[in-house]
Design an enzyme around this catalytic site. Sequence first.
Site, mmCIF file in Angstrom:
data_model
loop_
_atom_site.group_PDB
_atom_site.id
_atom_site.type_symbol
_atom_site.label_atom_id
_atom_site.label_comp_id
_atom_site.label_asym_id
_atom_site.label_seq_id
_atom_site.Cartn_x
_atom_site.Cartn_y
_atom_site.Cartn_z
ATOM 1 N N HIS A 82 -25.474 2.551 -7.099
ATOM 2 C CA HIS A 82 -25.406 4.005 -7.223
ATOM 3 C C HIS A 82 -25.572 4.394 -8.675
ATOM 4 C CE1 HIS A 82 -24.178 8.119 -6.371
ATOM 5 N NE2 HIS A 82 -23.446 8.066 -7.461
ATOM 6 N N ASP A 161 -15.117 15.648 0.601
ATOM 7 C CA ASP A 161 -15.884 15.752 -0.638
ATOM 8 C C ASP A 161 -16.752 17.000 -0.642
ATOM 9 O OD1 ASP A 161 -16.986 14.769 -3.194
ATOM 10 O OD2 ASP A 161 -18.832 14.658 -2.026
ATOM 11 N N ARG A 168 -14.897 22.897 -6.592
ATOM 12 C CA ARG A 168 -14.912 22.483 -8.005
ATOM 13 C C ARG A 168 -16.019 23.202 -8.756
ATOM 14 N NH1 ARG A 168 -15.927 16.472 -7.489
ATOM 15 N NH2 ARG A 168 -16.059 16.508 -9.754
ATOM 16 N N SER A 183 -14.905 11.385 -5.805
ATOM 17 C CA SER A 183 -16.035 11.978 -5.082
ATOM 18 C C SER A 183 -17.131 10.931 -4.854
ATOM 19 C CB SER A 183 -16.572 13.165 -5.892
ATOM 20 O OG SER A 183 -17.830 13.586 -5.442
ATOM 21 N N LYS A 187 -17.592 8.427 -0.963
ATOM 22 C CA LYS A 187 -18.848 8.387 -0.201
ATOM 23 C C LYS A 187 -19.386 6.960 -0.115
ATOM 24 C CE LYS A 187 -20.214 11.741 -2.841
ATOM 25 N NZ LYS A 187 -20.855 12.794 -3.620
HETATM 26 N N1 URA Z 1 -21.595 13.018 -8.224
HETATM 27 C C1 URA Z 1 -20.786 13.161 -7.157
HETATM 28 O O1 URA Z 1 -21.116 12.706 -6.063
HETATM 29 N N2 URA Z 1 -19.616 13.790 -7.324
HETATM 30 C C2 URA Z 1 -19.213 14.304 -8.498
HETATM 31 O O2 URA Z 1 -18.156 14.858 -8.573
HETATM 32 C C3 URA Z 1 -20.069 14.156 -9.599
HETATM 33 C C4 URA Z 1 -21.253 13.501 -9.432
#
Ligand code: URA
Length: 442
Positions: A82, A161, A168, A183, A187
């Site tokens: 990622h 999320d 946010r 976050s 995932k």
């Molecule tokens: N990428 C994400 O998936 N979440 C965040 O909070 C910041 C970057």
Amino acid sequence: MRFVDLIEKKADGFSLSKEEIEFMVNGFVDGSIPDYQMSAMMMAILQKDMNDQETADLTMAMMYSGETVDLSDLPGVKLDKHSTGGVGDTTTLVVAPLVAACGGTVAKMSGRGLGHTGGTLDKLESIPGTSVEIPLQRFKDIVRQCGVAVIGQSKDLDPADKKMYALRDVTATVRSIPLIASSIMSKKLASGADGIVLDVKTGTGAFMRTVEEARRLARTMVSIGTLTGRKVTALITDMNQPLGNAVGNALEVKEAVELLSGKISEADPLYEVCMLLGTHMLLMAGIANSSEQAQAMLKEKITDGSGLKRLQQMIALQGGDASYLCVEQMERLTSVRKVIDLPALQDGYVTSMMAEKIGTAAQILGAGRAVKSDVIDPAVGLVMKVRVGDQVRAGDPICTLYVNDDTHLEEAKKLLYEAVTISDTKQKGNPMIHEVITAENL
Ligand code: URA
Ligand code: CA
């Protein structure tokens, strides 16, 4: 439990327990905790921070807020990578097939591009026919057959999320490190991987502007891995200039195909970052025992063409026309109405480049989205002709633009001239790789 007491507890700087964090996430997702209370809590988290245990508990609570993917019936360590978001970051298209060719299992769920950063799904879809919306069973079959598949995240993954991020975004709490780390990691964990290599970007084109901030985020995510029983390694890499030269969907696929065909120098930053990502994936899976061995394996899969063959096989299994995926055919995907060289306006050295502006220039030419509903033109974008430290003469191209719709062409050119600074004294570029953080050296 009353949520107002938990907000007060966090605002006073105390840590929240696992039960309290689960109460918060579940209550926010089911609507019993309203946005205004959650906003106050997230601001308290931004200001008072969370320790590693709280952040791991938050990650797990978010992960279990929705569907989780079970990959346990696939062989070996299920690997994922990622990137926190970059410009010209084509690493997945290179590393995923190379690692599969070395015997790794890469079952990857990716995202789409938004704003100045690109997304792997959009790049894959620039290859005609390719589907990234594939049912889980079929996804696993493809991974079984060729060791690699890349699809979009299921819509039911991690609803916490989605809801938290939206809030946010409008409460100035995006930049909290525990909120970013949970976050991203919730995932990734929900997607079923048991080994994850993270590429945390730092610089003008990244979320984390300084190496110190990037290090904090990287350490937090590696620690979440340790506390949740997954293997996580984080690289900190430079995003003060685009990673590869190409920015745009088919243009980036073309660059990946060139790299997999041995047409890109080992000194190239994209090559360097791909090698390091691949190395840590192979180490994690126990396929290689040392960095040297891993690198040799990856290089061999470039030289013998088996990495490219894996990419072609994966695309074919995902419904795409793999005949495009060789150096000779890629021009067909990048053909546009106008190809324009942007000349340097003075003699000198390239002293800085702002990756974010370069990404935005490509986006407004149609390579990306300003809002989620924008439609992408897969062929358009740009290819940088210079890097920081290069000498240029007035009139030399600094960039080539691939254009179909010239509505925003002048604006794109202006952004590119702002992004690339040329001056009299030579300056060295930043190193590409700043640090590697593993569970062992945490
Ligand atoms: N990428 C994400 O998936 N979440 C965040 O909070 C910041 C970057
Ligand atoms: Ca990316």
